[in-house]
Design a protein around this motif. Structure first.
Motif, mmCIF file in Angstrom:
data_model
loop_
_atom_site.group_PDB
_atom_site.id
_atom_site.type_symbol
_atom_site.label_atom_id
_atom_site.label_comp_id
_atom_site.label_asym_id
_atom_site.label_seq_id
_atom_site.Cartn_x
_atom_site.Cartn_y
_atom_site.Cartn_z
ATOM 1 N N UNK A 254 55.315 73.537 61.082
ATOM 2 C CA UNK A 254 55.905 73.200 62.369
ATOM 3 C C UNK A 254 57.386 73.480 62.255
ATOM 4 N N UNK A 255 57.966 74.123 63.282
ATOM 5 C CA UNK A 255 59.367 74.527 63.256
ATOM 6 C C UNK A 255 60.114 73.894 64.417
ATOM 7 N N UNK A 256 61.378 73.535 64.168
ATOM 8 C CA UNK A 256 62.226 73.004 65.228
ATOM 9 C C UNK A 256 63.580 73.700 65.179
ATOM 10 N N UNK A 288 72.769 61.622 70.904
ATOM 11 C CA UNK A 288 72.884 62.301 69.625
ATOM 12 C C UNK A 288 72.576 61.383 68.449
ATOM 13 N N UNK A 289 72.875 60.112 68.563
ATOM 14 C CA UNK A 289 72.538 59.194 67.478
ATOM 15 C C UNK A 289 71.024 59.076 67.350
ATOM 16 N N UNK A 290 70.360 58.928 68.475
ATOM 17 C CA UNK A 290 68.900 58.877 68.444
ATOM 18 C C UNK A 290 68.332 60.188 67.895
ATOM 19 N N UNK A 291 68.895 61.308 68.330
ATOM 20 C CA UNK A 291 68.426 62.604 67.854
ATOM 21 C C UNK A 291 68.663 62.738 66.354
ATOM 22 N N UNK A 292 69.812 62.273 65.873
ATOM 23 C CA UNK A 292 70.095 62.351 64.440
ATOM 24 C C UNK A 292 69.026 61.615 63.648
ATOM 25 N N UNK A 293 68.626 60.454 64.137
ATOM 26 C CA UNK A 293 67.593 59.688 63.432
ATOM 27 C C UNK A 293 66.248 60.400 63.491
ATOM 28 N N UNK A 295 65.816 63.697 63.702
ATOM 29 C CA UNK A 295 65.884 64.857 62.819
ATOM 30 C C UNK A 295 65.751 64.446 61.357
ATOM 31 N N UNK A 296 66.351 63.339 60.977
ATOM 32 C CA UNK A 296 66.226 62.874 59.600
ATOM 33 C C UNK A 296 64.803 62.405 59.317
ATOM 34 N N UNK A 360 61.082 65.397 75.320
ATOM 35 C CA UNK A 360 61.889 65.671 74.146
ATOM 36 C C UNK A 360 61.063 66.432 73.120
ATOM 37 N N UNK A 361 61.737 67.222 72.306
ATOM 38 C CA UNK A 361 61.029 67.992 71.280
ATOM 39 C C UNK A 361 60.439 67.082 70.211
ATOM 40 N N UNK A 362 61.103 65.963 69.934
ATOM 41 C CA UNK A 362 60.645 65.016 68.916
ATOM 42 C C UNK A 362 60.439 63.655 69.558
ATOM 43 N N UNK A 363 59.307 63.032 69.298
ATOM 44 C CA UNK A 363 59.045 61.701 69.849
ATOM 45 C C UNK A 363 58.008 61.001 68.980
ATOM 46 N N UNK A 364 58.145 59.687 68.850
ATOM 47 C CA UNK A 364 57.128 58.908 68.152
ATOM 48 C C UNK A 364 55.866 58.834 69.012
ATOM 49 N N UNK A 365 54.727 58.778 68.348
ATOM 50 C CA UNK A 365 53.451 58.616 69.040
ATOM 51 C C UNK A 365 52.980 57.182 68.811
#
Length: 727
Positions: A254-256, A288-293, A295-296, A360-365
């Motif tokens: 999977x790529x982002x 951006x803080x949420x996104x940083x978390x 991405x990590x 969003x590209x990243x999200x918890x399920x």
């Protein structure tokens, strides 16, 4: 039965089920990787190994793999040390070109001087291992800053002397499993020593005679995986409108995007990554803080984790199991961050309604959605089902699991956070989990309420000295005292008695302890709302000592009022909730803090999977909290509960208007202490500059006004520049 006896119980049957042939194949691949390291970095070359050949730096800088890059990204079969930041490599080059030196004693040196010291310690370590003088390794202070890397390097050059397990936490888990005494973080025992102690425990198991160390590792992880089985599941979009799906499916990955930030391995914290995101997308600092978390979290995905690939807000393309850790490919034209994934397309399906959080590209399920995805899976033969299909239906949410782990470690936990973050709900969810009713945690509201009511009901046949339910709730306040919680003289209200008569009565805690002692197989939970509003030393009194787990059931004290003995059974647990924004409450006594674990419960925007008239509720709450944080600090944010109704996101403009004007605005105004200028700086044009009051508007117009004020377009993907995947 000891831990070692439990491990041996059924060991033969587990070995019979273990696919040793597949493990042998993996061991062969591991040996190929080891031989590559020996060929490129022979032991004799370490005396003169250059920093460039050793260090992890901006990908693509070296002509081929450096030693650290090969250790982290080129030897997965041998044993993984992926995840986390580059600090594990002791000395590394940041993408800015700056050299980072982790050992504090070396930070005053230049990078080449520091590397000379670190290299000297590696050479000393290898020489000591060659002589079997492993005790000398503990003298090498610089290597202690990279214990996973050092242990893996020792295992490469001295196979058979170490197990290919390099996580300190995993080593502790397996050591306990095999009946050894695990070392804690504070014990000072280094990972390489703990690894060898675990190896000795393995060698004492006759069933493993003749096994390769990689076969042993495969067995331990197959049947006794230390990683929680209910780990967070992530939804990851394979490019805008799934444009990269074919590539991801064929190449099992999977790529982002977010290529501008460089390798995620160089960041040691979410704040450091946020600072870089702010440089490229300065108009989305809150998001951006949420996104940083996020991405990590993507960077730290481990083998066995589950990933859902989607197209838009309504379509699942596949569910995948992570096979290889994070990798950054600077040669890729775009979407350079990737993780290896084994995809199962039998989960492909469409939802009846869109999942707005999937924009969003990243999200918890959430667990409830994951169960829905499993139910929608196409019929497939049971033997073909992968790890994703075998996961348990009644999964514990991550937050519940964290609290239960802390309860097991400490016995009592305080959940602290801003208002509306769901602290009490989390405590009650833990109550359901402790009672074996995890399937009710995210059930329909009426089912959940019924289950909690049953737990809170005192059995009709309960003895007089043990009238307590398995779940007891109480709210502390300034007037609540020892006589309410432990024991005290209370007016005797028996009929036929004239005048005031006092009688010794048990308090809530004594009643729960008595009931717990009579039902040792059940867990009894006390949930204390607003725990910091009570005078805890006065309420708990001398019983504060007995809360420690090692004193449960074995140490008794004499209560000063009645003279009766009191113990605390080991099956009693306490969860307190504390509103961090409550300015009227003083500091919690240090003796209390030592006996409670504390867990922060921040706002959870992932549950706000909804929008009202085009306003994304998660984006609105993030924008509002960004301003509150800037003016009042992190204790004065707002939780997701203000935008939920019956556990679901608000759906209409009327609901949003009611929540905003009657719940959110009064609380923000209270934070502002009657200062209209401050209120305007938080709520912007929603405040009338002349009157200093919040403007009243038609509910249908409010979503647009909130979007204009609080929602910004930026790195998180709303505008398609970096992974947007909306419909």
């Amino acid at each position: 039965m000891t831990d070692g006896q439990k491990f041996r119980d059924g060991l033969a049957s587990r070995i019979a089920l273990f696919d040793r042939e597949a493990a042998g194949w993996a061991a062969g691949k591991a040996e190929e990787e080891r031989q590559r390291v020996l060929a490129e970095f022979p032991l004799a070359s370490w005396d003169s190994l250059s920093l460039d050949k050793y260090a992890l730096g901006p990908a693509g800088r070296q002509g081929g793999y450096s030693f650290c890059r090969l250790m982290e990204y080129g030897t997965d079969y041998f044993g993984s040390i992926r995840g986390g930041s580059a600090a594990k490599h002791i000395v590394y080059q940041h993408r800015t070109g700056e050299w980072r030196i982790v050992p504090s004693a070396l930070r005053g040196l230049g990078e080449h001087e520091a590397w000379a010291q670190v290299r000297s310690e590696f050479v000393t370590a290898f020489a000591a291992a060659a002589k079997g003088a492993y005790e000398r390794l503990d003298e090498l202070e610089s290597l202690s800053y990279g214990q996973a890397l050092t242990t893996k390097a020792l295992a490469v050059y001295f196979p058979g002397e170490f197990l290919p397990i390099f996580s300190a936490a995993h080593i502790r888990h397996f050591t306990t499993l095999l009946g050894g005494r695990p070392h804690t973080h504070s014990s000072g025992v280094r990972t390489w020593q703990a690894n060898r102690e675990l190896l000795e425990l393995v060698r004492k198991q006759p069933e493993f005679t003749g096994w390769d160390t990689h076969e042993v590792m495969g067995f331990l992880y197959a049947f006794h995986d230390p990683r929680p089985q209910d780990r967070v599941v992530w939804k990851v979009a394979p490019g805008e409108r799934a444009s990269l799906w074919d590539d991801c499916l064929v190449n099992r990955r999977i790529r982002i995007a977010w290529d501008e930030v460089g390798s995620l391995g160089q960041y040691e914290s979410d704040q450091e990554l946020k600072a870089t995101l702010d440089q490229h997308w300065p108009y989305s600092t809150g998001g951006n803080l949420r996104l940083a978390r996020q991405l990590l979290a993507f960077r730290d995905l481990e083998r066995g984790d589950l990933v859902v690939a989607n197209r838009g807000k309504s379509e699942v393309l596949a569910v995948g199991t992570v096979t290889d850790g994070y990798f950054y490919d600077p040669a890729a034209e775009t979407h350079r961050h990737s993780v290896g994934v084994d995809w199962d397309t039998s989960y492909a399906q469409r939802f009846d309604s869109p999942r707005h959080a999937w924009q969003q590209a990243l999200a918890k399920v959430p667990a409830t959605l994951m169960r829905e995805i499993r139910r929608g899976r196409e019929a497939a033969p049971a033997e073909a089902a992968g790890p994703a299909a075998r996961a348990a239906e009644a999964e514990l949410p991550d937050a519940v699991r964290k609290v239960m782990d802390l309860l097991g470690h400490k016995g009592q936990v305080v959940l602290q956070g801003p208002p509306g973050t769901g602290k009490t709900r989390l405590a009650l969810s833990v109550a359901l989990a402790l009672a074996g009713q995890a399937d009710r945690i995210e059930a329909a509201p009426e089912e959940r309420a019924a289950a909690l009511a049953a737990l809170s009901r005192v059995p009709e046949d309960a003895p007089e000295d043990g009238k307590a339910a398995r779940l007891t709730m109480v709210t502390f306040h300034p007037s609540y005292g020892y006589e309410d919680f432990i024991e005290g003289f209370k007016p005797d209200t028996a009929e036929g008695r004239a005048g005031l008569h006092l009688k010794m009565k048990d308090g809530l805690f004594r009643r729960v302890c008595a009931a717990a002692a009579k039902a040792p197989d059940d867990t009894f939970l006390i949930v204390v709302d607003e725990i910091n509003r009570g005078d805890l030393p006065r309420i708990l009194g001398e019983l504060i000592t007995l809360l420690e787990l090692d004193k449960r059931g074995s140490v008794s004290i004499t209560l000063p009022t009645s003279g009766r003995p009191q113990t605390v059974p080991p099956n009693v647990r306490i969860i307190g909730t504390m509103n961090s924004a409550d300015r009227s409450v003083g500091h919690i006594d240090s003796a209390i803090r030592r006996r409670f674990a504390f867990l922060d419960v921040p706002p959870d925007v992932d549950v706000l999977d909804g929008e009202v008239e085009g306003l994304g509720l998660a984006s609105f709450l993030e924008g509002l909290n960004e301003r509150l944080d800037a003016h009042f600090g992190p204790d004065h944010l707002l939780g997701q509960a203000y935008l939920l109704a019956d556990d679901r996101p608000l759906a209409t403009a009327e609901q949003l208007s009611h929540a905003f004007h009657h719940e959110i605005v009064p609380l923000v105004a209270d934070y502002c202490l009657g200062r209209p200028g401050l209120l305007e700086s938080v709520l912007g044009k929603l405040v009338d500059g002349k009157t200093g009051r919040v403007v009243q508007t038609n509910p249908q117009d409010l979503p647009g006004m909130l979007a204009d004020t609080f929602v910004t377009v930026g790195a998180a993907g709303e505008d398609g520049t970096a992974g947007w995947d909306g419909e």
